[in-house]
Scaffold this motif. Structure first.
Motif, PDB file in Angstrom:
ATOM      1  N   VAL A 137      26.607  35.385  39.703  1.00 17.03           N
ATOM      2  CA  VAL A 137      27.146  36.533  40.446  1.00 17.03           C
ATOM      3  C   VAL A 137      28.651  36.673  40.237  1.00 17.03           C
ATOM      4  N   GLY A 138      29.388  35.549  40.306  1.00 23.72           N
ATOM      5  CA  GLY A 138      30.827  35.596  40.070  1.00 23.72           C
ATOM      6  C   GLY A 138      31.186  36.135  38.695  1.00 23.72           C
ATOM      7  N   PRO A 139      30.584  35.582  37.620  1.00 23.69           N
ATOM      8  CA  PRO A 139      30.847  36.121  36.289  1.00 23.69           C
ATOM      9  C   PRO A 139      30.456  37.593  36.139  1.00 23.69           C
ATOM     10  N   PHE A 140      29.373  38.003  36.790  1.00 21.65           N
ATOM     11  CA  PHE A 140      28.952  39.411  36.750  1.00 21.65           C
ATOM     12  C   PHE A 140      30.047  40.295  37.343  1.00 21.65           C
ATOM     13  N   LEU A 141      30.541  39.923  38.527  1.00 20.35           N
ATOM     14  CA  LEU A 141      31.598  40.702  39.170  1.00 20.35           C
ATOM     15  C   LEU A 141      32.876  40.679  38.340  1.00 20.35           C
ATOM     16  N   PHE A 142      33.236  39.515  37.813  1.00 20.91           N
ATOM     17  CA  PHE A 142      34.448  39.378  36.999  1.00 20.91           C
ATOM     18  C   PHE A 142      34.361  40.270  35.764  1.00 20.91           C
ATOM     19  N   THR A 143      33.213  40.248  35.104  1.00 19.40           N
ATOM     20  CA  THR A 143      33.004  41.086  33.919  1.00 19.40           C
ATOM     21  C   THR A 143      33.101  42.556  34.283  1.00 19.40           C
ATOM     22  N   LYS A 144      32.500  42.922  35.386  1.00 19.09           N
ATOM     23  CA  LYS A 144      32.529  44.317  35.850  1.00 19.09           C
ATOM     24  C   LYS A 144      33.961  44.779  36.076  1.00 19.09           C
ATOM     25  N   LEU A 145      34.752  43.952  36.743  1.00 16.68           N
ATOM     26  CA  LEU A 145      36.129  44.321  37.070  1.00 16.68           C
ATOM     27  C   LEU A 145      37.033  44.364  35.845  1.00 16.68           C
ATOM     28  N   LEU A 146      36.699  43.573  34.816  1.00 16.87           N
ATOM     29  CA  LEU A 146      37.517  43.546  33.595  1.00 16.87           C
ATOM     30  C   LEU A 146      37.028  44.518  32.523  1.00 16.87           C
ATOM     31  N   THR A 147      35.944  45.225  32.787  1.00 14.23           N
ATOM     32  CA  THR A 147      35.396  46.141  31.786  1.00 14.23           C
ATOM     33  C   THR A 147      36.409  47.187  31.307  1.00 14.23           C
ATOM     34  N   PRO A 148      37.230  47.784  32.176  1.00 11.89           N
ATOM     35  CA  PRO A 148      38.241  48.723  31.658  1.00 11.89           C
ATOM     36  C   PRO A 148      39.180  48.082  30.648  1.00 11.89           C
TER      37      PRO A 148
END
Length: 323
Positions: A137-148
């Motif tokens: 879950v943490g990596p998923f959120l981190f990836t989502k936030l860094l996508t831009p």
């Protein structure tokens, strides 16, 4: 895969980096989980020889500083940026992502390497089981936030990459228990089962991320092999590692198993991050630095499970993952 360098069990990260040095040059790369004697540290160390910038992370600022100093001592010209990140905490993930998003340069490669392995049952501040929170879950959120930041690195000839370090444990059991993910129950918890579920989730996330990004991001997952990292020295992990037959009663590695060195173990991560032959294979799973989708368990390659996991994880973090 098309013609080019041939890799094997014994291939090292430095050998992969040498083969793809032109792909690494000029790149900005973030590697999570980079404490000394870890797979992430070896990954970051090798990339730092050639990349424009390597962002290293850890939840312990002192250990993170030690990793930075160790790399800089060996590679004085390395451009290292230490980032405090606790993947078990949504607040920490958001703070770390904001710190990176405030920087001016784009991000070419995100390597989700960090993991909590074989830990006792404990709920995070966000109400999740620690192992699944830290590993999925943490990596998923981190990836989502860094996508831009990742999308900002795209060019007509380059597609940004996200790498998930999974494990052969993706094939263990029956895959992700979606109910346990949303409603963790200590009475049903098993360290080993939860680890396998988290590693299956890594593979499914790579598959679904590649699908949903529609060519904007290429995601890959991999198994690095059996490597004697710092995890094998943690007292709370040792009984589980002994029970699955990788450590003996003396707490030493069982010689009959096919162990890799840290340099060999990090090789597949380097290939997933930089091998241009993977450009037309988004979502692929790698072993020994080569595509190995045939090693995936059905529950780790099921498109329906990948979609369900994605939707449930979006619900848990409370926001949609958009591109």
């Amino acid at each position: 895969m098309s013609t080019g360098p041939t890799f094997s069990f014994a291939t090292t990260a430095d050998e992969v980096a040498t083969a793809f040095v032109n792909e690494i040059k000029g790149k900005n790369v973030l590697v999570t989980g980079t404490s000394l004697k870890s797979l992430g540290f070896e990954t970051a160390r090798v990339i730092a020889k050639h990349a424009n910038l390597v962002i290293i992370t850890g939840y312990n600022a002192e250990r993170l500083k030690l990793s930075e100093e160790t790399i800089k001592k060996e590679i004085p010209q390395a451009n290292i940026y230490p980032l405090v990140l606790d993947l078990s905490s949504f607040a920490s993930v958001r703070k770390a992502a904001a710190e990176i998003n405030a920087r001016t340069e784009p991000l070419h490669v995100l390597i989700n390497n960090a993991a909590a392995s074989f830990v006792d049952f404990k709920l995070t501040a966000d109400g999740l089981e620690t192992q699944l929170a830290t590993d999925h879950v943490g990596p998923f959120l981190f990836t989502k936030l860094l996508t831009p930041k990742l999308l900002a690195s795209a060019t007509p000839t380059y597609t940004p990459r996200v790498v998930f370090v999974s494990s052969a444990a993706q094939a263990v059991g029956t895959g992700v228990d979606f109910d346990a993910l949303e409603n963790p129950d200590p009475a049903k918890y098993s360290k080993q089962v939860a680890y396998g579920q988290a590693k299956s989730a890594n593979v499914l996330t790579a598959i679904e991320l590649s699908k949903r990004s529609k060519g904007k991001i290429n995601a890959y997952s991999l198994q690095p092999g059996l490597i004697f990292t710092n995890i094998f020295e943690k007292e709370d992990s040792i009984p589980t590692l002994q029970s699955i037959g990788v450590l003996g009663e003396d707490k030493k590695a069982i010689a009959e198993r096919p162990w890799k060195t840290l340099p060999q173990g990090a090789a597949t991560t380097l290939a997933a991050a930089f091998d241009p032959r993977l450009n037309d294979k988004p979502g692929a799973f790698l072993d020994d630095s080569t595509v190995a989708d045939h090693l995936l368990a059905p529950h780790s390659s099921d498109p329906a499970k990948a979609e369900r996991l994605w939707n449930i994880t979006e619900k848990i973090i409370g926001e949609a993952f958009v591109f």
